[in-house]
Enzyme design. Structure first.
Site, PDB file in Angstrom:
ATOM      1  N   LYS A  88     -25.586  36.115   4.174  1.00 10.07           N
ATOM      2  CA  LYS A  88     -26.304  36.787   3.089  1.00 10.07           C
ATOM      3  C   LYS A  88     -26.929  38.068   3.627  1.00 10.07           C
ATOM      4  CE  LYS A  88     -29.861  35.721  -0.435  1.00 10.07           C
ATOM      5  NZ  LYS A  88     -30.809  34.684  -0.917  1.00 10.07           N
ATOM      6  N   SER A 163     -30.224  33.614  -5.793  1.00 13.66           N
ATOM      7  CA  SER A 163     -29.867  34.944  -5.356  1.00 13.66           C
ATOM      8  C   SER A 163     -28.744  35.003  -4.333  1.00 13.66           C
ATOM      9  CB  SER A 163     -31.098  35.638  -4.778  1.00 13.66           C
ATOM     10  OG  SER A 163     -31.544  34.963  -3.615  1.00 13.66           O
ATOM     11  N   SER A 187     -32.503  29.615  -4.392  1.00 15.02           N
ATOM     12  CA  SER A 187     -31.414  30.579  -4.176  1.00 15.02           C
ATOM     13  C   SER A 187     -30.240  30.082  -3.363  1.00 15.02           C
ATOM     14  CB  SER A 187     -31.949  31.849  -3.528  1.00 15.02           C
ATOM     15  OG  SER A 187     -32.526  32.657  -4.519  1.00 15.02           O
TER      16      SER A 187
HETATM   17  N1  GLN Z   1     -34.635  32.743  -8.696  1.00 11.39           N
HETATM   18  C1  GLN Z   1     -35.884  32.661  -7.996  1.00 11.39           C
HETATM   19  C2  GLN Z   1     -36.540  34.004  -7.967  1.00 11.39           C
HETATM   20  O1  GLN Z   1     -36.052  34.863  -8.606  1.00 11.39           O
HETATM   21  C3  GLN Z   1     -35.654  32.152  -6.587  1.00 11.39           C
HETATM   22  C4  GLN Z   1     -35.058  33.146  -5.690  1.00 11.39           C
HETATM   23  C5  GLN Z   1     -34.858  32.663  -4.298  1.00 11.39           C
HETATM   24  O2  GLN Z   1     -34.864  31.468  -4.028  1.00 11.39           O
HETATM   25  N2  GLN Z   1     -34.764  33.623  -3.396  1.00 11.39           N
HETATM   26  O3  GLN Z   1     -37.522  34.227  -7.349  1.00 11.39           O
END
Ligand code: GLN
Length: 500
Positions: A88, A163, A187
């Site tokens: 990532k 994400s 994410s």
């Molecule tokens: N979707 C969540 C957010 O927007 C979690 C994102 C993540 O785990 N990095 O913060």
């Protein structure tokens, strides 16, 4: 080399088999061939999927040559020998750009590797590229990337989740057998569910965050994606463990495989507040998990019904704590030290303001504003302190639950992959994608998402296993036992990789 997605392609074996073949001098499969095959798949598919922001053939082939040289010299190149790894793009790989899918980090290349990356490479993995994400990991669809969305390999009109959507799509499409992601509120697990693969959010402190660009430091964890629990475990085992460069890491029992648990006698908890059958579009997800619960009972497991009332507040609590920490972490991107710098600033103040205005996208700005507000004098007690108190109480509810059962079972997401653009104009709808995941981050406990069949549209669904602190090895044992019992598991999307 075989055709890209031919049956029995070397990339479509388990990680253990792949690495064993590379380590076996009498087998003709080299690390360089495996890496070459992954690079060929990426080249053929990335224009379509946009899973990778950057492909790193020089890095991967250099690492593969080192693995092959070690094999030739009779040394052990490690348990991930020659296995292509996608990373990532919020984790540092030296020599490759680190963008966090943000304009503000344009042209930034880190000098050193994230600890998780360095450990995976030391175990023999070869980094084939950096994967797309929501900018600074803020989002649930990978559409918040400044460089364009990733597409779901099961339906390219849909999102892969986020994400870590690029990592999940890459593994699901068979472009790399393993990927690293980060999970602050879901994410890793949410995109794993939407892409029909396995994703692990480790216990807070199991995996070093050194070299991970911080989003919300008390919630962030690095973790693995794989097509099976065994593959994900292999990567997690390579990266786990204390690290002097991250003071929040600590020693825990390894995730190494142990005897698969007997399903007879297992006490699994169903949390009333995690039932999504009444949520719009949630009936399929809950029905899929119910099917697995029935199989568990048939195998002799005991159902425990639980209520954890505070999980209903986990989204509001998360959207105070995470933005508060993000607003502080992202203060370092000021146009001076890294990446994008505004050209027409005429004072230090305007250099900061313009660089940040030009460099950050809408969602990141929204989080910085929410977080700054929640921490501002006069409001910090009402928001941040209350959220932290709720977080402590939530943790206690999980502790109590794990006195009554061994594992909690829920869906990972209320729905399968949604259409690109469907939630882009509705931040709250996007935030609600994580109703079933954020509580694990708030409580610091591990959770694993595994494939759980398809919905009525034929799209993958995920099942989530939650356990107490340090239990992810057991969760993975259980994931493997469940897959054997139910037959549920990764099924390659049409047109991409074969079965792992
Ligand atoms: N979707 C969540 C957010 O927007 C979690 C994102 C993540 O785990 N990095 O913060």
């Amino acid at each position: 080399m075989d055709a890209l997605f031919a049956p029995n392609h070397p990339l479509d074996q388990s990680v253990a088999v792949m690495a064993a073949r590379v380590r076996d001098r009498s087998d003709s499969l080299s690390a360089q061939e495996l890496v070459g095959a992954a690079l060929a798949r990426i080249e053929a598919c990335n224009a379509d999927l946009h899973a990778f922001l950057c492909v790193t053939p020089e890095i991967a082939l250099e690492q593969a040559r080192a693995v092959d040289a070690a094999v030739q010299a009779g040394q052990d190149p490690g348990p991930l020998a020659g296995v292509p790894l996608a990373v990532k793009d919020n984790l540092a790989v030296p020599g490759a750009p680190l963008t966090c899918a943000s304009r503000i980090l344009a042209n930034y290349t880190p000098p050193t590797a994230a600890t998780s990356v360095a450990r995976a490479v030391a175990a023999g993995a070869c980094v084939v590229g950096k994967t797309n994400l929501d900018e600074f990991a803020m989002g649930s669809s990978t559409e918040n990337s400044a460089f364009g969305a990733t597409r779901n390999p099961y339906d390219r009109t849909r999102v892969p989740g986020g994400s870590s959507g690029g990592s999940a799509a890459a593994v699901a499409a068979g472009l790399a057998p393993l990927a690293l992601g980060s999970d602050t509120g879901g994410s890793i697990r949410q995109p794993a569910a939407l892409c029909g693969i396995v994703g692990v959010k480790p216990t807070y402190g199991r995996v070093s965050r050194n070299g991970l660009v911080a989003f919300a430091s008390s919630l962030d964890q690095v973790g693995p994606f794989g097509r099976t629990a065994a593959d994900a475990r292999a990567l997690l085992q390579a990266i786990e463990g204390p690290d002097d460069a991250d003071a929040t890491t600590r020693a825990m029992p390894s995730v190494a495989a142990s005897t698969p648990p007997s399903l007879a006698g297992l006490r699994y908890g169903t949390v009333r507040e995690f039932d999504v059958s009444q949520v719009p579009g949630g009936a399929d997800a809950e029905a899929a998990v119910d099917g697995v619960r029935a199989r568990l009972r048939a195998a002799g497991a005991t159902a425990v019904d639980l209520s954890l009332p505070l999980v209903t507040g986990s989204i509001p609590v998360y959207y105070i704590v995470a933005p508060a920490e993000a607003s502080s972490n992202l203060a370092r991107f000021d146009g001076v030290r890294y990446g994008h710098r505004a050209h027409d600033a005429n004072s230090l103040e305007s250099l900061y303001a313009r660089s940040r205005d030009e460099g950050f996208g809408t969602e990141v700005k929204r989080r910085i504003l929410i977080g700054t507000f929640a921490l501002s004098s006069g409001y910090a007690d009402a928001y941040y302190k209350r959220a932290m108190a709720a977080r402590t109480a939530l943790r206690a509810q999980f502790d109590a639950a794990f006195k009554r059962c061994d594992v909690l079972i829920s869906a990972t997401t209320p729905t399968s992959a949604f259409a690109l653009g469907e939630k882009s104009d509705d931040p709250l709808a996007m935030y609600l994608c994580d109703v079933l995941t954020v509580a694990a981050n708030l409580a610091g406990i591990p959770a694993v998402s595994i494939p759980c069949g398809r919905d009525s549209r034929g799209l993958p669904l995920g099942l989530q296993l939650w356990g107490p602190v340090g239990s992810e090895g057991r969760l993975l044992d259980l994931a493997a036992a469940l897959a054997a019992e139910t037959g549920l598991g990764y099924e390659a999307p049409t047109g991409y990789g074969g079965p792992a």
